[in-house]
Design an enzyme around this catalytic site. Structure first.
Site, PDB file in Angstrom:
ATOM      1  N   TYR A   1      30.678  38.428  25.639  1.00 35.98           N
ATOM      2  CA  TYR A   1      30.185  39.258  24.932  1.00 35.98           C
ATOM      3  C   TYR A   1      30.365  40.584  25.985  1.00 35.98           C
ATOM      4  O   TYR A   1      29.684  40.945  27.099  1.00 35.98           O
ATOM      5  CB  TYR A   1      28.724  38.561  24.918  1.00 35.98           C
ATOM      6  CG  TYR A   1      28.467  39.020  23.340  1.00 35.98           C
ATOM      7  CD1 TYR A   1      28.287  38.654  22.615  1.00 35.98           C
ATOM      8  CD2 TYR A   1      27.314  41.005  23.978  1.00 35.98           C
ATOM      9  CE1 TYR A   1      27.430  39.460  21.277  1.00 35.98           C
ATOM     10  CE2 TYR A   1      26.708  41.075  22.879  1.00 35.98           C
ATOM     11  CZ  TYR A   1      26.941  40.335  21.313  1.00 35.98           C
ATOM     12  OH  TYR A   1      26.314  41.290  20.413  1.00 35.98           O
TER      13      TYR A   1
ATOM     14  N   TYR B   1      32.928  45.191  16.006  1.00 34.87           N
ATOM     15  CA  TYR B   1      31.563  44.706  16.640  1.00 34.87           C
ATOM     16  C   TYR B   1      30.715  43.878  15.941  1.00 34.87           C
ATOM     17  O   TYR B   1      30.298  44.567  14.661  1.00 34.87           O
ATOM     18  CB  TYR B   1      30.396  45.660  17.432  1.00 34.87           C
ATOM     19  CG  TYR B   1      28.975  44.649  17.417  1.00 34.87           C
ATOM     20  CD1 TYR B   1      28.426  44.870  18.628  1.00 34.87           C
ATOM     21  CD2 TYR B   1      28.296  45.548  16.777  1.00 34.87           C
ATOM     22  CE1 TYR B   1      27.527  44.428  18.997  1.00 34.87           C
ATOM     23  CE2 TYR B   1      26.866  45.486  16.982  1.00 34.87           C
ATOM     24  CZ  TYR B   1      26.150  44.611  18.123  1.00 34.87           C
ATOM     25  OH  TYR B   1      25.581  43.843  18.514  1.00 34.87           O
TER      26      TYR B   1
END
Lengths: 325, 391
Positions: B293, B344
C-alpha cells in the site's frame, strides 16, 4: 484616511485617462508553443487527454498531432514571478492604475472573473503575441470585500501571421479592505472578518481540556484515582478503569519528537509554511503543536522547547512552543 | 467447520473501470461497472452473487449496488472502516463469508470520484460534527489537516531513527513509476520519473515531496470471492487466499498514532503479518512479489520491515539494488504502478493487480509468481493477505 470629494474626483479623472488604451506595446511570448510546457500544464491540471500528451494518439485524432490545452492560452505570454516588481515600478498601464489606487488607500486586489475565447487550437511552433487594452474602470463600488474600483482588460492573442488565436477578458477589484474600513469605525467587526484557524469542536471528553487552555494552562489529563496521565483525553482510565478524570498543568518544558514543515495545500487562516511539531513533554505525554519563533531549517528532532498558551491574531488561544534559547 | 481461513477462499474474478481525473458519472455507476465486470470475468451472472462487502467510506451501499447490478437476494453484506485499512479487510470479510457458508459468491468492491468529487488531500475540516471529529480536533487547530501532514510526522522520525535519505524514498517513487510506464491503465503511462524531477518537485509536507504522494483518482474496482471448490468450475485460474488478517495495534488512532513509545514502525502491520504468515504457513522468503500500500512512498519502506523482508530500519538498503523492480528485483513491488503512479482506488486496484500477478497477466509480469503479498492502508487499523496459485 478617506479621500475628500475633490481628491476622489481627481483620482477618477486620472483613472479614466487609461480607458480604451493599450497597456503597452504588444508582447511576444518568450518561447514558441512547445510540448514540454504543454505536458507541465497537463500535469499541473491533472489533464490526461491524449491529444495533448501522446504523439501517436494525437496523430490519429482529428488534430493530426499534438495540440496545446486551449486554456493554456494565457500561459504562453504571461510574465513569470517578475510581474510583481511592476507594482512598485510600473512598466505597463494596468500596473500604473494599480499603483495609483494603492497610493490612494485602495491597497488590496482580487481577481474577480475572467473569460477566454479560443479561435483555433495552438500547435507546437506557434509564436504567440498578446495585446491588452484597458476596457473600463468602474465607478467606485461597495462590495463585501470592501470599497473599490473594477478594472476590466481585454487581451487579444495572435500568431506569427497576425491571425487571431483567441482572447481573454480579465476583471480585478482594487479595494480598501472592509476590515480596514470597519476598523476605523468599530474594532469588533474587523476581527470577525479575518479567516481563522479551525477551532476544536467541543465534546464531553475534550471540552475540559480546552477550558484549561482558556485559563492559560497546558493541560494533561490525569486519572484522579491512580494518577496515570493521558493525551488525548478519554472518558475512562485504561489503567484502573476509573471514570474520574482531572487535569494537571504541564510545565511546558519539552523536546521535539518529530516534525513536519507543511507547504501544501494551504488553508485560509493558517500562516504557511506551518511548523508542526510533536512534543515530548517532560511529564511523559506527547502533544501536537506548532513551533513559533523558529526558521523551518532550524527545527530538529531532540530540540529543547518551551510551551505556553498564546492568543493568535484570530483570537484563538492555543498551546504553542518556542525554542529554548 | 474449518478453524482457519487458510485456503478456504479464492479470488475468481476481477473488474475495474477506467482510472480518470473526472469520470463524469456517479460513484454508483463506477461501482456497478466494476462489480459487473468482475462477475462476468469469473464466468458468473449477477444473480449468482449473494454477498457484497465494501468500505465504510464508500458511498455505494450494498443494496444500491445489488439493485443496480441485478444481484437479487443477498445473504451477506458488510462494511469495513478506517479508510484504506479496509482494502484487504473486505477480502477478509468475503473469505469468512464463503468459508462459513454465509454466502457462496461475494463481491468486494470500492468506487470513488476521488479527484472530481471529495478529495482526501483537501483534508478534514470542522464543518461536520461527528465523534470522529473530536479525534481530529487534536490536530486541526495546529494546521495538521491532511493525510500528508500526518504521514510526514512519522516519516521524519523514521528517517531520523534509521538514517533513510530522500534518495531512498525516491527509489520507491521511481521504481513504481517505471512500472506505470508500461501499464496503459496507469495515469503515468509512458511518463517516467527521473531523480532530478523527483527532487525538484514541490514540497507537500517535509520530508514528503509531490511524487511521494499518491494520485487522486475517479474509478472503481471489484473482485469476486468464492470457495476453492467452486473456483474450479469458473472461467479464470483462481488466486487462492493462503492467509488473510486484520489488526489494530495498541494505542491505535486513525492516522495519528503519535503517542506510542516508538513511532517509526507500524505495530498493527506487524500484527497483521504475524497472523497472516502463521495462517499461510509461509514466511517473507516465500513471497515472490508484493502489492504494498503506497499512499505515500515512505510507508512502503516501513512495511518492508513490518512484513520481515528486512530488519527494522533496513528497508533503505533493501531497495537500493532494485529489489522492488519487476525486472530482476528480489521483490517486484507495485507492478501496476501502485497508487503513486497507476491510480488511487484505496488499495483495491492492488487487489486486482495481485490477482493478475497470480494469473500471470500483469503488464510487468515477473517470472516467479507462486505467492503474492497484498497489503492495505497504513496508519489505520489495517489488513493484508497472501495470494497463491491453486494446484
Amino acid at each position: 484616511m478617506p479621500l475628500t470629494p475633490d481628491q476622489k474626483k481627481e483620482l477618477e479623472a486620472k483613472l479614466q485617462e487609461f480607458v480604451g488604451k493599450p497597456i503597452g506595446p504588444p508582447k511576444a511570448g518568450r518561447d514558441a508553443v512547445n510540448e514540454p510546457m504543454i505536458r507541465a500544464w497537463c500535469d499541473a491540471m491533472g489533464d490526461a487527454n491524449a491529444a495533448y500528451l501522446d504523439p501517436e494518439a494525437a496523430k490519429a485524432s482529428l488534430h493530426e498531432g499534438i495540440v496545446a490545452q486551449p486554456t493554456m492560452l494565457q500561459a504562453w505570454t504571461m510574465d513569470g514571478f517578475e510581474m510583481h516588481k511592476g507594482y512598485d515600478e510600473p512598466v505597463n498601464g494596468v500596473q500604473r492604475i494599480h499603483k495609483l489606487l494603492t497610493e490612494h488607500g485602495y491597497t488590496s486586489v482580487v481577481a474577480t472573473n475572467t473569460e477566454q475565447g479560443y479561435t483555433r487550437y495552438l500547435v507546437p511552433g506557434d509564436e504567440v503575441t498578446e495585446e491588452t487594452v484597458i476596457e473600463s474602470v468602474s465607478e467606485e463600488k461597495a462590495t463585501a470585500l470592501g470599497i473599490g474600483y473594477f478594472i476590466d482588460t481585454r487581451t487579444r492573442y495572435t500568431d506569427q501571421n497576425g491571425d487571431e488565436l483567441g482572447w481573454m477578458t480579465f476583471r480585478v477589484l482594487k479595494f480598501i479592505p472592509a476590515q480596514q474600513t470597519a476598523a476605523a469605525d468599530s474594532g469588533e467587526t474587523a476581527a470577525a472578518a479575518a479567516p481563522a484557524r479551525i477551532k476544536a469542536p467541543m465534546g464531553h471528553d475534550n471540552a475540559p481540556w480546552w477550558n484549561e487552555v482558556e485559563q492559560g494552562k497546558i493541560p494533561i489529563q490525569t486519572c484522579n484515582q491512580c494518577g496515570k496521565l493521558f493525551h488525548p483525553p478519554r472518558p475512562m482510565c485504561g489503567e484502573c478503569g476509573a471514570m474520574d478524570m482531572g487535569y494537571i498543568a504541564a510545565s511546558g518544558k519539552g523536546t521535539v519528537h518529530t516534525f513536519t514543515v507543511m507547504h501544501h495545500p494551504q488553508f485560509p487562516g493558517y500562516d504557511f509554511p506551518i511548523l508542526a511539531v510533536l512534543i515530548d513533554l517532560e511529564e511523559g505525554t506527547r502533544l501536537m503543536s506548532n513551533l513559533l519563533g523558529c526558521k523551518p531549517e532550524d527545527v530538529h528532532i531532540g530540540m529543547a522547547v518551551q510551551g505556553s498558551v498564546e492568543e493568535g491574531d484570530d483570537g484563538m488561544k492555543l498551546p504553542v512552543f518556542r525554542p529554548v534559547a | 467447520m474449518a478453524g482457519t481461513l487458510h485456503d478456504q477462499a479464492a479470488i475468481v474474478g476481477i473488474g475495474e473501470t477506467k482510472y480518470t481525473k473526472n469520470s463524469g458519472v456517479s460513484e454508483l455507476a463506477l461501482a456497478s461497472e466494476a462489480v459487473r465486470k468482475a462477475i462476468l470475468d469469473a464466468g458468473l451472472q449477477p444473480k449468482d452473487i449473494d454477498g457484497l462487502t465494501t468500505f465504510l467510506l464508500d458511498t455505494n451501499d450494498e443494496v444500491e449496488v445489488a439493485r443496480s447490478v441485478g444481484c437479487g437476494d443477498l445473504t451477506f453484506f458488510s462494511k469495513i472502516g478506517y479508510g484504506g485499512g479496509a482494502a484487504i479487510g473486505i477480502i477478509h470479510q468475503a473469505a469468512m463469508a464463503v468459508a462459513t457458508g454465509a454466502a457462496k459468491y461475494v463481491v468486494a468492491y470500492r468506487a470513488l470520484n476521488g479527484r472530481s468529487g471529495q478529495r482526501y488531500s483537501e483534508g478534514v475540516s470542522g464543518d461536520i460534527v461527528t465523534t470522529d471529529l473530536i479525534h481530529w480536533s487534536w490536530y486541526m487547530p495546529w494546521g495538521l489537516l491532511t493525510p500528508a501532514s500526518w504521514v510526514a510526522m512519522f516519516t521524519q522520525r523514521y528517517m531520523h531513527d534509521f538514517g533513510a535519505k530522500p534518495e531512498d524514498l525516491a527509489e520507491v517513487a521511481i521504481a513504481t513509476r517505471d512500472h506505470a510506464v508500461n501499464n496503459p491503465a496507469a495515469f503515468f503511462h509512458k511518463r517516467p520519473l527521473t531523480l532530478d524531477e523527483y527532487m525538484d518537485a514541490r514540497w507537500i509536507c517535509e520530508p514528503l515531496r509531490l511524487y511521494d504522494c499518491c494520485q487522486e483518482t475517479d474509478g472503481g474496482c471489484a473482485v469476486v470471492i468464492t470457495t476453492p471448490e467452486r473456483a474450479k468450475d469458473l472461467a479464470q485460474p483462481a488466486a487462492l487466499i493462503r492467509g488473510v488478517a486484520q489488526a489494530s495495534g495498541d494505542d491505535q488512532e486513525q492516522m495519528t498514532s503519535f503517542y506510542r513509545p516508538q513511532i517509526s514502525n507500524i505495530p498493527e502491520m506487524e500484527l497483521v503479518a504475524k497472523q497472516m504468515y502463521a495462517m499461510a504457513g509461509l514466511g517473507p522468503d516465500d513471497i515472490d512479489a508484493a502489492i504494498i500500500y503506497d499512499a505515500f512512498s515512505s510507508i512502503v519502506l516501513m512495511q518492508l520491515e513490518s512484513f520481515g523482508f528486512c530488519g527494522p530500519g533496513e528497508a533503505k538498503d533493501f531497495v537500493k539494488d532494485g529489489a522492488l523492480r519487476a525486472e530482476g528485483g528480489r521483490l517486484p513491488t507495485n507492478t501496476h504502478g501502485g497508487q503513486l503512479s497507476e491510480a488511487y482506488i484505496h488499495g483495491v486496484n492492488g487487489v486486482v493487480e495481485g490477482t493478475r500477478l497470480i494469473r500471470g497477466t500483469s503488464t510487468n509480469q515477473p517470472a516467479k509468481n507462486e505467492h503474492v503479498l497484498v497489503t492495505a492502508g497504513v496508519g489505520v487499523p489495517t489488513s493484508a493477505m497472501i495470494l497463491g496459485q491453486q494446484s
